[in-house]
Enzyme design. Structure first.
Site, PDB file in Angstrom:
ATOM      1  N   ASN A 157      25.681  57.471  27.925  1.00 13.39           N
ATOM      2  CA  ASN A 157      25.759  56.916  29.526  1.00 13.39           C
ATOM      3  C   ASN A 157      27.327  57.558  29.603  1.00 13.39           C
ATOM      4  OD1 ASN A 157      23.670  55.146  28.917  1.00 13.39           O
ATOM      5  ND2 ASN A 157      24.791  53.441  27.107  1.00 13.39           N
TER       6      ASN A 157
ATOM      7  N   ASN B 109      65.912  37.439  48.635  1.00 18.72           N
ATOM      8  CA  ASN B 109      65.271  37.666  49.375  1.00 18.72           C
ATOM      9  C   ASN B 109      65.315  39.456  49.242  1.00 18.72           C
ATOM     10  OD1 ASN B 109      64.094  34.957  49.570  1.00 18.72           O
ATOM     11  ND2 ASN B 109      64.743  34.502  51.223  1.00 18.72           N
TER      12      ASN B 109
ATOM     13  N   SER C 105      58.631  34.205  37.595  1.00 16.26           N
ATOM     14  CA  SER C 105      56.915  35.360  37.861  1.00 16.26           C
ATOM     15  C   SER C 105      57.737  36.418  36.974  1.00 16.26           C
ATOM     16  CB  SER C 105      57.017  36.098  39.588  1.00 16.26           C
ATOM     17  OG  SER C 105      59.279  36.107  39.550  1.00 16.26           O
TER      18      SER C 105
ATOM     19  N   THR D 170      20.454  63.549  52.674  1.00 15.72           N
ATOM     20  CA  THR D 170      20.837  62.620  53.496  1.00 15.72           C
ATOM     21  C   THR D 170      19.939  61.523  53.106  1.00 15.72           C
ATOM     22  OG1 THR D 170      19.734  62.972  55.340  1.00 15.72           O
ATOM     23  CG2 THR D 170      22.067  63.633  55.671  1.00 15.72           C
ATOM     24  N   HIS D 171      20.530  60.438  53.053  1.00 13.94           N
ATOM     25  CA  HIS D 171      19.811  58.831  52.837  1.00 13.94           C
ATOM     26  C   HIS D 171      19.162  59.139  51.220  1.00 13.94           C
ATOM     27  CE1 HIS D 171      19.562  57.691  57.234  1.00 13.94           C
ATOM     28  NE2 HIS D 171      19.118  59.171  56.951  1.00 13.94           N
TER      29      HIS D 171
ATOM     30  N   LYS E  27      53.339  40.847  44.071  1.00 15.41           N
ATOM     31  CA  LYS E  27      53.404  41.417  43.127  1.00 15.41           C
ATOM     32  C   LYS E  27      52.084  41.808  42.128  1.00 15.41           C
ATOM     33  CE  LYS E  27      57.860  41.077  43.696  1.00 15.41           C
ATOM     34  NZ  LYS E  27      57.874  39.601  43.915  1.00 15.41           N
TER      35      LYS E  27
ATOM     36  N   SER F 185      24.585  54.142  23.083  1.00 13.45           N
ATOM     37  CA  SER F 185      23.735  52.568  23.269  1.00 13.45           C
ATOM     38  C   SER F 185      24.247  52.730  21.657  1.00 13.45           C
ATOM     39  CB  SER F 185      22.906  52.545  23.616  1.00 13.45           C
ATOM     40  OG  SER F 185      22.266  51.732  23.255  1.00 13.45           O
TER      41      SER F 185
ATOM     42  N   GLN G 263      55.883  35.207  46.239  1.00 11.93           N
ATOM     43  CA  GLN G 263      55.653  36.205  44.939  1.00 11.93           C
ATOM     44  C   GLN G 263      54.927  36.572  44.911  1.00 11.93           C
ATOM     45  OE1 GLN G 263      58.398  33.730  42.113  1.00 11.93           O
ATOM     46  NE2 GLN G 263      56.196  33.646  40.643  1.00 11.93           N
TER      47      GLN G 263
ATOM     48  N   GLU H 172      30.822  54.785  35.754  1.00 21.31           N
ATOM     49  CA  GLU H 172      30.516  53.775  36.171  1.00 21.31           C
ATOM     50  C   GLU H 172      32.417  52.901  36.021  1.00 21.31           C
ATOM     51  OE1 GLU H 172      26.263  52.846  33.706  1.00 21.31           O
ATOM     52  OE2 GLU H 172      27.675  53.895  32.615  1.00 21.31           O
TER      53      GLU H 172
ATOM     54  N   TYR I 215      60.867  34.540  54.904  1.00 13.04           N
ATOM     55  CA  TYR I 215      60.080  34.959  53.307  1.00 13.04           C
ATOM     56  C   TYR I 215      59.386  33.228  53.296  1.00 13.04           C
ATOM     57  CZ  TYR I 215      60.205  34.725  48.660  1.00 13.04           C
ATOM     58  OH  TYR I 215      59.551  34.237  47.331  1.00 13.04           O
TER      59      TYR I 215
ATOM     60  N   LYS J 287      20.795  57.706  23.743  1.00 16.05           N
ATOM     61  CA  LYS J 287      21.295  57.220  24.951  1.00 16.05           C
ATOM     62  C   LYS J 287      22.445  58.441  24.587  1.00 16.05           C
ATOM     63  CE  LYS J 287      20.400  55.284  28.120  1.00 16.05           C
ATOM     64  NZ  LYS J 287      20.707  53.664  28.371  1.00 16.05           N
TER      65      LYS J 287
HETATM   66  N1  ARG Z   1      60.687  35.760  42.875  1.00 21.60           N
HETATM   67  C1  ARG Z   1      60.932  35.500  43.600  1.00 21.60           C
HETATM   68  C2  ARG Z   1      59.606  36.421  44.455  1.00 21.60           C
HETATM   69  O1  ARG Z   1      59.413  37.379  43.717  1.00 21.60           O
HETATM   70  C3  ARG Z   1      62.541  35.984  44.119  1.00 21.60           C
HETATM   71  C4  ARG Z   1      62.421  35.247  45.742  1.00 21.60           C
HETATM   72  C5  ARG Z   1      63.030  34.298  45.735  1.00 21.60           C
HETATM   73  N2  ARG Z   1      63.593  33.274  47.133  1.00 21.60           N
HETATM   74  C6  ARG Z   1      63.517  32.624  47.484  1.00 21.60           C
HETATM   75  N3  ARG Z   1      63.838  32.634  47.729  1.00 21.60           N
HETATM   76  N4  ARG Z   1      63.258  31.372  45.862  1.00 21.60           N
HETATM   77  O2  ARG Z   1      59.301  36.657  46.138  1.00 21.60           O
END
Ligand code: ARG
Length: 456
Positions: free
Chosen positions: A282, A107, A20, A152-153, A322, A274, A319, A287, A314, A280
């Site tokens: 735009n 964790n 990650s 409205t509408h 993110k 355009s 993971q 948008e 966990y 044009k």
């Molecule tokens: N890269 C992991 C995450 O974003 C970190 C935690 C990993 N924990 C584990 N027990 N493998 O969640």
């Protein structure tokens, strides 16, 4: 970092699949701050010596400087930001570095990093919301007294103040701000010290690390904490609401800037041409903002689907939390700031907007209210005015064009005083109910908003 019980190394494909670091390196500052707080607390409780703490702090500071300078090499085989930094620390300072992870798991480490990151993003978003809220109030002040049709509408409904329409967005983004503040408050409890999920047998002081990292306290249940991503979902759902509001506004700007409306002129700086049609201009920015709401809604779906059906505590699935959050943060920040900039450069065609209020019998409700004040039951009044509107439509007239004799065909209580009621200004300013579009009310609302923003 965890190879002891294994007889074979990880397959290259697995390393590549599970890493990650490509995206969680974004968290490095929080990871380092949390490690320092953890180390200081360990030292205060006799787990680390004073010298070990010093080495850890110096090592982490040096690593942070390297990352800041773009000189640090993140290695995918070290999986994530936590292990990259910890490994670099051990290489740099030796055995003291290997003690840092005492009483900690990735964790609780990832949770503390992520919460600190999101806390900053809440603050950042609130600042951007304040910026756009200010722009709406400035526009409201500037166009106070200028009129436009309210819809409205998407059909002309009743004349309103342009300022009233601007303040509608001020309200939306004010609610978003309060939602964001609320989200921040709820997420600001430290996960650190929950370790893997059951807490730690080492003498940890959660209160101390929580305080050192700016949390309001620490979480109550280590099992909940280890698998909790509610705060990420809540953050993205608040962002979704913001993006929806931006999207509605964008839709209006697209409509208003069309030749069919001609209500606004979006500055050339914010439009594109355009490649084939030379005439044009735009409205790409609104948008794109409208289009980007798909990404944010998609991220929310990703997160809620991610958590659905996960057993405590966990799971590695987490993971995946993110990227949708990071994408949302980038999208929201970019959309809010460019929209604020576009609005500051927006020209309203007040003449055209005012003209549009004069067509479409928009004071029909006022005529009905007039009849009500002359003791006609509202339902009867509605029918009478409906007939008068049909009469106007068939003759290409507007209600104020009718003579008293013509009005007489529909009702005998209509007198000369009706024309006051039928004027657009009269109609708007008669709406004195709280929250209504009358000049008096809207002026009050502008003043209230200016005070809230500290720009009075
Ligand atoms: N890269 C992991 C995450 O974003 C970190 C935690 C990993 N924990 C584990 N027990 N493998 O969640």
């Amino acid at each position: 970092m965890w190879g002891g019980r294994f007889s074979q190394g990880t397959a290259a494909s697995v390393e590549a699949f599970s890493a990650s670091i490509q995206y969680d390196s974004r968290l490095y500052k929080y990871d380092i701050a949390a490690s320092k707080a953890h180390a200081a607390m360990l030292a205060a409780n006799g787990v680390l010596s004073g010298k070990e703490l010093e080495d850890i702090e110096a090592g982490l500071t040096a690593i942070e400087a390297e990352i800041d300078a773009g000189k640090f090499e993140f290695k995918p085989e070290l999986e994530d930001v936590h292990m990259n930094i910890e490994k670099a620390l051990i290489e740099r300072i030796g055995p003291a570095g290997a003690k840092l992870h005492s009483g900690r798991s990735r964790n609780d480490q990832v949770a503390v990093d992520f919460k600190m990151y999101l806390r900053d993003q809440c603050d950042n978003t609130i600042a951007l919301l304040d910026e756009i809220r200010t722009v709406f109030v400035l526009l409201a002040r500037k166009y106070l007294g200028d009129l436009m049709p309210g819809y409205t509408h998407l059909q002309r409904a009743q004349p309103v103040q342009i300022a009233h329409h601007m303040l509608a967005y001020y309200e939306m983004f004010s609610r978003d701000k309060s939602r964001m503040e609320d989200c921040r408050k709820r997420l600001n409890l430290s996960p650190l010290g929950c370790a893997a999920m059951a807490g730690s047998g080492l003498p940890l002081d959660r209160e101390v690390t929580a305080k050192a990292l700016g949390f309001d306290g620490y979480t109550a249940n280590s099992m909940d904490t280890s698998g909790d991503r509610d705060y990420a979902i809540e953050f993205v759902s608040v962002c979704t609401m913001i993006q929806l509001h931006l999207s509605r506004l964008s839709e209006e700007l697209v409509l208003w800037s069309s030749q069919e409306f001609e209500f606004v002129n979006i500055s050339d700086k914010f439009c594109t041409g355009s490649s084939i049609m030379p005439q044009k201009k735009n409205p790409d920015i609104p948008e794109l903002i409208r289009g980007k709401s798909g990404r944010v809604v998609g991220s929310l779906m990703t997160l809620i689907t991610l958590v659905k059906g996960l057993p405590l505590t966990y799971n590695r699935d987490l993971q995946e939390d993110k990227e949708p959050v990071f994408d949302t943060v980038d999208t929201i920040a970019a959309s809010l700031s460019i929209m604020a900039e576009l609005l500051q450069n927006l020209q309203f065609n007040t003449k055209k907007m005012a003209e549009a209020t004069r067509a479409g019998c928009m004071t029909a409700t006022d005529l009905a209210d007039y009849l009500v004040m002359k003791k006609v039951p509202f339902r009867d009044a509605h029918a009478i005015v409906g007939n008068a509107v049909a009469y106007c439509l068939s003759r290409g007239k507007e209600l104020p064009d009718l003579t008293i004799e013509e009005f007489g065909q529909f009702s005998d209580v209509i007198g000369e005083d009706v024309y006051e009621v039928l004027s657009i200004e009269g109609s708007v300013n008669s709406r004195k109910t709280a929250g209504g579009t009358g000049l008096l009310r809207v002026t009050e609302e502008v003043e209230k908003a200016e005070k809230q923003l500290g720009i009075a």
